[in-house]
Write a protein that holds these residues in place. Structure first.
Motif, PDB file in Angstrom:
ATOM      1  N   MET A   1       0.848  -1.175   0.000  1.00  0.00           N
ATOM      2  CA  MET A   1       0.000   0.000   0.000  1.00  0.00           C
ATOM      3  C   MET A   1       0.896   1.242   0.000  1.00  0.00           C
ATOM      4  O   MET A   1       1.850   1.324   0.746  1.00  0.00           O
ATOM      5  N   ARG A   2       0.585   2.191  -0.866  1.00  0.00           N
ATOM      6  CA  ARG A   2       1.320   3.454  -0.954  1.00  0.00           C
ATOM      7  C   ARG A   2       0.496   4.541  -0.301  1.00  0.00           C
ATOM      8  O   ARG A   2      -0.729   4.522  -0.335  1.00  0.00           O
ATOM      9  N   LYS A   3       1.199   5.515   0.270  1.00  0.00           N
ATOM     10  CA  LYS A   3       0.552   6.572   1.030  1.00  0.00           C
ATOM     11  C   LYS A   3       0.998   7.933   0.512  1.00  0.00           C
ATOM     12  O   LYS A   3       2.131   8.096   0.062  1.00  0.00           O
ATOM     13  N   ALA A   4       0.082   8.922   0.577  1.00  0.00           N
ATOM     14  CA  ALA A   4       0.411  10.303   0.235  1.00  0.00           C
ATOM     15  C   ALA A   4      -0.109  11.181   1.370  1.00  0.00           C
ATOM     16  O   ALA A   4      -1.169  10.922   1.926  1.00  0.00           O
ATOM     17  N   ILE A   5       0.633  12.194   1.717  1.00  0.00           N
ATOM     18  CA  ILE A   5       0.250  13.117   2.789  1.00  0.00           C
ATOM     19  C   ILE A   5      -0.213  14.431   2.158  1.00  0.00           C
ATOM     20  O   ILE A   5       0.464  14.990   1.294  1.00  0.00           O
ATOM     21  N   MET A   6      -1.373  14.920   2.595  1.00  0.00           N
ATOM     22  CA  MET A   6      -1.911  16.162   2.073  1.00  0.00           C
ATOM     23  C   MET A   6      -1.166  17.361   2.657  1.00  0.00           C
ATOM     24  O   MET A   6      -0.892  17.406   3.851  1.00  0.00           O
ATOM     25  N   SER A   8      -0.811  21.617   3.419  1.00  0.00           N
ATOM     26  CA  SER A   8      -1.731  22.601   3.991  1.00  0.00           C
ATOM     27  C   SER A   8      -2.610  23.250   2.918  1.00  0.00           C
ATOM     28  O   SER A   8      -3.660  23.798   3.214  1.00  0.00           O
ATOM     29  N   LYS A   9      -2.194  23.142   1.664  1.00  0.00           N
ATOM     30  CA  LYS A   9      -2.980  23.691   0.551  1.00  0.00           C
ATOM     31  C   LYS A   9      -3.907  22.644  -0.075  1.00  0.00           C
ATOM     32  O   LYS A   9      -4.523  22.887  -1.105  1.00  0.00           O
ATOM     33  N   GLY A  10      -3.977  21.478   0.506  1.00  0.00           N
ATOM     34  CA  GLY A  10      -4.859  20.427  -0.001  1.00  0.00           C
ATOM     35  C   GLY A  10      -4.289  19.652  -1.173  1.00  0.00           C
ATOM     36  O   GLY A  10      -5.012  18.983  -1.896  1.00  0.00           O
ATOM     37  N   GLN A  11      -2.986  19.712  -1.370  1.00  0.00           N
ATOM     38  CA  GLN A  11      -2.362  19.028  -2.495  1.00  0.00           C
ATOM     39  C   GLN A  11      -1.783  17.679  -2.078  1.00  0.00           C
ATOM     40  O   GLN A  11      -1.321  17.526  -0.947  1.00  0.00           O
ATOM     41  N   LEU A  12      -1.822  16.739  -3.019  1.00  0.00           N
ATOM     42  CA  LEU A  12      -1.243  15.413  -2.814  1.00  0.00           C
ATOM     43  C   LEU A  12      -0.232  15.138  -3.919  1.00  0.00           C
ATOM     44  O   LEU A  12      -0.418  15.564  -5.050  1.00  0.00           O
ATOM     45  N   THR A  13       0.805  14.409  -3.579  1.00  0.00           N
ATOM     46  CA  THR A  13       1.741  13.927  -4.583  1.00  0.00           C
ATOM     47  C   THR A  13       1.478  12.443  -4.751  1.00  0.00           C
ATOM     48  O   THR A  13       1.546  11.675  -3.791  1.00  0.00           O
ATOM     49  N   GLY A  29      -5.840  13.567 -15.443  1.00  0.00           N
ATOM     50  CA  GLY A  29      -6.635  13.892 -14.271  1.00  0.00           C
ATOM     51  C   GLY A  29      -6.927  12.659 -13.435  1.00  0.00           C
ATOM     52  O   GLY A  29      -6.852  11.528 -13.914  1.00  0.00           O
ATOM     53  N   LEU A  30      -7.242  12.909 -12.180  1.00  0.00           N
ATOM     54  CA  LEU A  30      -7.720  11.855 -11.294  1.00  0.00           C
ATOM     55  C   LEU A  30      -9.119  12.261 -10.844  1.00  0.00           C
ATOM     56  O   LEU A  30      -9.324  13.360 -10.337  1.00  0.00           O
ATOM     57  N   VAL A  31     -10.081  11.389 -11.039  1.00  0.00           N
ATOM     58  CA  VAL A  31     -11.459  11.643 -10.647  1.00  0.00           C
ATOM     59  C   VAL A  31     -11.685  10.949  -9.308  1.00  0.00           C
ATOM     60  O   VAL A  31     -11.385   9.765  -9.156  1.00  0.00           O
ATOM     61  N   PHE A  32     -12.192  11.710  -8.329  1.00  0.00           N
ATOM     62  CA  PHE A  32     -12.469  11.171  -7.002  1.00  0.00           C
ATOM     63  C   PHE A  32     -13.942  10.781  -6.940  1.00  0.00           C
ATOM     64  O   PHE A  32     -14.826  11.638  -7.046  1.00  0.00           O
TER      65      PHE A  32
END
Length: 88
Positions: A1-6, A8-13, A29-32
């Motif tokens: 499992m891979r993890k990304a941390i948001m 403070s501006k709401g961005q993810l890598t 794009g990524l659709v949520f």
């Protein structure tokens, strides 16, 4: 499992391994999709403009750049002469 941390501006890598497996490229794009407290991501691939070339039928043959320029100059000259817009 891979993890990304948001941030403070709401961005993810998106982790590199995930980008590679999904074939993600800049501009894609990524659709949520939300589903009862969970989220599903769907890739939305960008279509490069060059792939669309020729996808619509031409209404007429292209007369060439110089012919288009002559037609534009003639159109402007008619408007300046007070004949008003052509076709309008």
């Amino acid at each position: 499992m891979r993890k990304a941390i948001m941030t403070s501006k709401g961005q993810l890598t998106v982790p590199k391994e995930v980008r590679e497996q999904l074939g993600l490229e800049p501009g894609d794009g990524l659709v949520f999709e939300l589903d009862e407290g969970a989220v599903r991501l769907r890739v939305e691939k960008r279509t490069p403009l060059r792939k669309l070339k020729g996808s619509l039928p031409a209404g007429r043959a292209y007369p060439g750049k110089e012919a288009e320029r002559r037609a534009a100059r003639a159109h402007v000259a008619r408007e300046v002469a007070g004949e008003g817009p052509v076709g309008g």
